[in-house]
Scaffold this motif. Structure first.
Motif, PDB file in Angstrom:
ATOM      1  N   PRO A 101      47.590  46.007  37.348  1.00 41.01           N
ATOM      2  CA  PRO A 101      47.390  46.313  38.764  1.00 41.01           C
ATOM      3  C   PRO A 101      46.820  45.115  39.508  1.00 41.01           C
ATOM      4  N   VAL A 102      47.185  44.986  40.779  1.00 43.87           N
ATOM      5  CA  VAL A 102      46.757  43.837  41.577  1.00 43.87           C
ATOM      6  C   VAL A 102      45.237  43.787  41.687  1.00 43.87           C
ATOM      7  N   ALA A 103      44.598  44.934  41.937  1.00 48.74           N
ATOM      8  CA  ALA A 103      43.146  44.947  42.137  1.00 48.74           C
ATOM      9  C   ALA A 103      42.408  44.485  40.886  1.00 48.74           C
ATOM     10  N   GLU A 104      42.861  44.917  39.710  1.00 46.74           N
ATOM     11  CA  GLU A 104      42.170  44.528  38.477  1.00 46.74           C
ATOM     12  C   GLU A 104      42.362  43.042  38.186  1.00 46.74           C
ATOM     13  N   ALA A 105      43.575  42.522  38.423  1.00 46.44           N
ATOM     14  CA  ALA A 105      43.816  41.092  38.196  1.00 46.44           C
ATOM     15  C   ALA A 105      42.954  40.239  39.121  1.00 46.44           C
ATOM     16  N   ILE A 106      42.873  40.625  40.401  1.00 45.62           N
ATOM     17  CA  ILE A 106      42.061  39.869  41.354  1.00 45.62           C
ATOM     18  C   ILE A 106      40.579  39.963  40.984  1.00 45.62           C
ATOM     19  N   SER A 107      40.147  41.134  40.525  1.00 41.38           N
ATOM     20  CA  SER A 107      38.739  41.304  40.162  1.00 41.38           C
ATOM     21  C   SER A 107      38.362  40.398  39.006  1.00 41.38           C
ATOM     22  N   ILE A 108      39.217  40.302  37.982  1.00 41.81           N
ATOM     23  CA  ILE A 108      38.944  39.389  36.867  1.00 41.81           C
ATOM     24  C   ILE A 108      38.917  37.951  37.361  1.00 41.81           C
ATOM     25  N   PHE A 109      39.838  37.614  38.269  1.00 43.29           N
ATOM     26  CA  PHE A 109      39.876  36.252  38.808  1.00 43.29           C
ATOM     27  C   PHE A 109      38.575  35.880  39.495  1.00 43.29           C
ATOM     28  N   PHE A 110      37.857  36.875  40.018  1.00 48.23           N
ATOM     29  CA  PHE A 110      36.658  36.572  40.796  1.00 48.23           C
ATOM     30  C   PHE A 110      35.466  36.129  39.964  1.00 48.23           C
ATOM     31  N   VAL A 111      35.668  35.873  38.673  1.00 46.16           N
ATOM     32  CA  VAL A 111      34.639  35.134  37.930  1.00 46.16           C
ATOM     33  C   VAL A 111      34.736  33.643  38.257  1.00 46.16           C
ATOM     34  N   GLU A 112      35.749  33.255  39.016  1.00 42.63           N
ATOM     35  CA  GLU A 112      35.937  31.837  39.356  1.00 42.63           C
ATOM     36  C   GLU A 112      34.727  31.206  40.035  1.00 42.63           C
ATOM     37  N   PRO A 113      34.031  31.886  40.983  1.00 45.05           N
ATOM     38  CA  PRO A 113      32.838  31.257  41.563  1.00 45.05           C
ATOM     39  C   PRO A 113      31.758  30.934  40.529  1.00 45.05           C
ATOM     40  N   PHE A 114      31.638  31.788  39.499  1.00 48.05           N
ATOM     41  CA  PHE A 114      30.642  31.522  38.467  1.00 48.05           C
ATOM     42  C   PHE A 114      31.060  30.328  37.610  1.00 48.05           C
ATOM     43  N   ILE A 115      32.352  30.261  37.291  1.00 50.06           N
ATOM     44  CA  ILE A 115      32.858  29.114  36.535  1.00 50.06           C
ATOM     45  C   ILE A 115      32.659  27.838  37.345  1.00 50.06           C
ATOM     46  N   ALA A 254      31.645  32.777  52.262  1.00 52.29           N
ATOM     47  CA  ALA A 254      31.966  33.017  50.855  1.00 52.29           C
ATOM     48  C   ALA A 254      31.948  34.503  50.477  1.00 52.29           C
ATOM     49  N   PRO A 255      30.929  35.294  50.880  1.00 51.14           N
ATOM     50  CA  PRO A 255      30.928  36.704  50.475  1.00 51.14           C
ATOM     51  C   PRO A 255      32.114  37.501  51.025  1.00 51.14           C
ATOM     52  N   LEU A 256      32.683  37.044  52.142  1.00 52.56           N
ATOM     53  CA  LEU A 256      33.801  37.775  52.737  1.00 52.56           C
ATOM     54  C   LEU A 256      35.032  37.768  51.845  1.00 52.56           C
ATOM     55  N   GLN A 257      35.096  36.816  50.905  1.00 51.27           N
ATOM     56  CA  GLN A 257      36.256  36.746  50.035  1.00 51.27           C
ATOM     57  C   GLN A 257      36.363  37.985  49.144  1.00 51.27           C
ATOM     58  N   TYR A 258      35.227  38.667  48.923  1.00 54.77           N
ATOM     59  CA  TYR A 258      35.276  39.885  48.113  1.00 54.77           C
ATOM     60  C   TYR A 258      36.044  41.008  48.806  1.00 54.77           C
ATOM     61  N   LEU A 259      36.353  40.834  50.101  1.00 55.47           N
ATOM     62  CA  LEU A 259      37.234  41.786  50.780  1.00 55.47           C
ATOM     63  C   LEU A 259      38.616  41.814  50.137  1.00 55.47           C
ATOM     64  N   GLU A 260      38.963  40.737  49.410  1.00 56.10           N
ATOM     65  CA  GLU A 260      40.242  40.720  48.699  1.00 56.10           C
ATOM     66  C   GLU A 260      40.359  41.894  47.731  1.00 56.10           C
ATOM     67  N   ILE A 261      39.259  42.228  47.058  1.00 60.25           N
ATOM     68  CA  ILE A 261      39.299  43.342  46.112  1.00 60.25           C
ATOM     69  C   ILE A 261      39.591  44.644  46.844  1.00 60.25           C
ATOM     70  N   VAL A 262      38.961  44.830  48.019  1.00 58.77           N
ATOM     71  CA  VAL A 262      39.213  46.030  48.819  1.00 58.77           C
ATOM     72  C   VAL A 262      40.670  46.059  49.269  1.00 58.77           C
ATOM     73  N   SER A 263      41.160  44.932  49.798  1.00 58.21           N
ATOM     74  CA  SER A 263      42.547  44.862  50.262  1.00 58.21           C
ATOM     75  C   SER A 263      43.521  45.103  49.114  1.00 58.21           C
ATOM     76  N   ALA A 264      43.216  44.511  47.946  1.00 57.02           N
ATOM     77  CA  ALA A 264      44.098  44.687  46.795  1.00 57.02           C
ATOM     78  C   ALA A 264      44.110  46.133  46.318  1.00 57.02           C
ATOM     79  N   THR A 265      42.948  46.798  46.358  1.00 56.58           N
ATOM     80  CA  THR A 265      42.892  48.205  45.965  1.00 56.58           C
ATOM     81  C   THR A 265      43.715  49.068  46.905  1.00 56.58           C
ATOM     82  N   VAL A 266      43.605  48.800  48.215  1.00 57.65           N
ATOM     83  CA  VAL A 266      44.387  49.554  49.208  1.00 57.65           C
ATOM     84  C   VAL A 266      45.874  49.303  49.010  1.00 57.65           C
TER      85      VAL A 266
END
Length: 309
Positions: A101-115, A254-266
Motif C-alpha cells: 500500500p502507498v501509505a505503508e511504503a511512504i511511512s517506512i520511507f519517512f525514516v529518511e530524516p533520521f538517516i 519540515a513537519p508539514l511533510q508528514y502530511l504525505e502520510i495523510v494524503s497517501a492514506t486518503v
C-alpha cells in the motif's frame, strides 16, 4: 527570511508553507499513478519517464529565466552521482508500490530524516545529542513495526522503501553541498538530464532481455496517461518543494511533510480501498512522533541564547 509581503499580502514564510502543503498533497498522487501502472511497464522505464518530463519541462524554463550555466567537470560528476542515487531510489520505491500500500511504503520511507541526521553527523560533522539518537531509534522501531507484517506478506520487497530512504539521504547530503551554488530549478533540470543520460543507455542495453524490471515496452493508452501523470506530478511537486525551501526556513516546513502520510492514506482508501492495519498505525505514530520531537527539539535549541564568551 524577510517576511515581507508578497502575493495577496502573504509573507514569504506563508507562501513557503503553502508550497510545502502542495508538495505533500501532490507527491502521493504520483506514487498512486505509479502503483496503478503495475507491471504493465518496466519499473526502470517508469522512473526514466519521470526524469524525461522533469528535464523537458524545467530546462526550457531555466533557460528562459536565464538561470542556466555551463557545469564544470567536477560539478557534472556530482550531478551524475545525484541522478544515479535518485534514479535507483525512485525505481526501488516504484517497485515496492507494486506489492505494498502507498501509505505503508511512504511511512517506512519517512525514516529518511533520521538517516539524514546520522549521516550529517558522520559526513558533515553536524553535532547531535543523545535525545536525537533516541528519537532516531524510536523512528526506526516504528518502521520495523510496519515492515515486519508486510515482510511476511510480500517478502524482501518490504525493505525497498528503507533502501529508498538510505539512498535519498545520501542524495540530500549532496544536495546540501550544491544547492547554494545554483537556482533550485536549474539544479532539478540538470538532475533530470543526468538521470536520462544514465537511464536511456541502460534501458537500451536491456531491451529484449526479458528482465521485467528493465526491459522496456511500448505502453498502452492507459499506461501512457499514467506515465504522463507520474512525470508531470513529479516535476510539479518537486518544484513546490524547491520553492518551499527557498521561501521558508527548513525547520518551519519540515513537519508539514508528514502530511504525505495523510494524503497517501486518503489516496489508498479512495483508489484501492486499503487502510493501514493497527500495527502499521502504531508504527506510523512512532515515526511521526519521533520526527516531530526532533523538530521541536531543534526549535528549542534555536531559541536558546548563545553561550557567553
Amino acid at each position: 527570511m524577510t517576511g515581507r509581503p508578497t502575493i495577496a499580502g502573504m509573507s514569504e514564510t506563508t507562501l513557503g508553507i503553502l508550497f510545502m502543503v502542495g508538495f505533500s498533497v501532490l507527491a502521493p498522487v504520483m506514487d498512486t499513478a505509479a502503483k496503478l501502472i503495475g507491471d504493465q511497464v518496466a519499473v526502470g522505464q517508469v522512473a526514466a519517464t519521470r526524469f524525461v518530463f522533469q528535464s523537458a519541462l524545467l530546462l526550457p524554463l531555466a533557460a528562459w529565466m536565464g538561470w542556466l550555466h555551463r557545469p564544470r567537470r567536477g560539478e557534472m560528476g556530482l550531478h551524475l552521482m545525484r541522478a544515479a542515487l535518485l534514479l535507483v531510489a525512485t525505481s526501488c520505491f516504484f517497485f515496492s508500490l507494486r506489492f505494498m500500500p502507498v501509505a505503508e511504503a511512504i511511512s517506512i520511507f519517512f525514516v529518511e530524516p533520521f538517516i539524514l541526521t546520522l549521516l550529517g553527523a558522520w559526513m558533515l560533522g553536524e553535532p547531535i545529542g543523545p535525545r536525537r539518537y533516541i528519537a532516531c531509534a524510536v523512528g526506526f522501531a516504528g518502521a520495523l513495526l510496519i515492515i515486519r507484517p508486510t515482510f511476511q506478506d510480500v517478502g524482501p520487497v518490504a525493505l525497498l522503501p528503507l533502501v529508498t530512504a538510505f539512498l535519498f539521504a545520501f542524495y540530500m547530503i549532496l544536495t546540501r553541498r550544491m544547492a547554494t551554488r545554483m537556482h533550485p530549478i536549474t539544479l532539478q533540470a540538470y538532475t533530470g538530464i543526468a538521470a536520462v543520460l544514465i537511464a536511456l543507455p541502460l534501458l537500451t542495453a536491456f531491451n529484449g532481455s526479458g528482465l521485467s524490471e528493465l526491459d522496456p515496452s511500448w505502453p498502452g493508452p492507459r499506461e501512457v496517461w499514467l506515465l504522463a501523470v507520474v512525470g508531470l506530478i513529479a516535476t510539479l511537486s518537486h518544484v513546490c518543494l524547491s520553492f518551499a525551501l527557498s521561501l521558508a526556513p527548513a525547520s518551519t516546513i519540515a513537519p508539514l511533510q508528514y502530511l504525505e502520510i495523510v494524503s497517501a492514506t486518503v489516496m489508498g482508501f479512495y483508489v484501492f480501498g486499503t487502510l493501514p492495519d493497527g500495527l502499521a498505525m502504531v508504527g506510523i505514530a512512532l515515526i511521526v512522533g519521533s520526527g516531530l520531537f526532533v523538530f521541536l527539539r531543534e526549535q528549542h535549541l534555536e531559541r536558546r541564547p548563545p553561550p557567553a564568551p
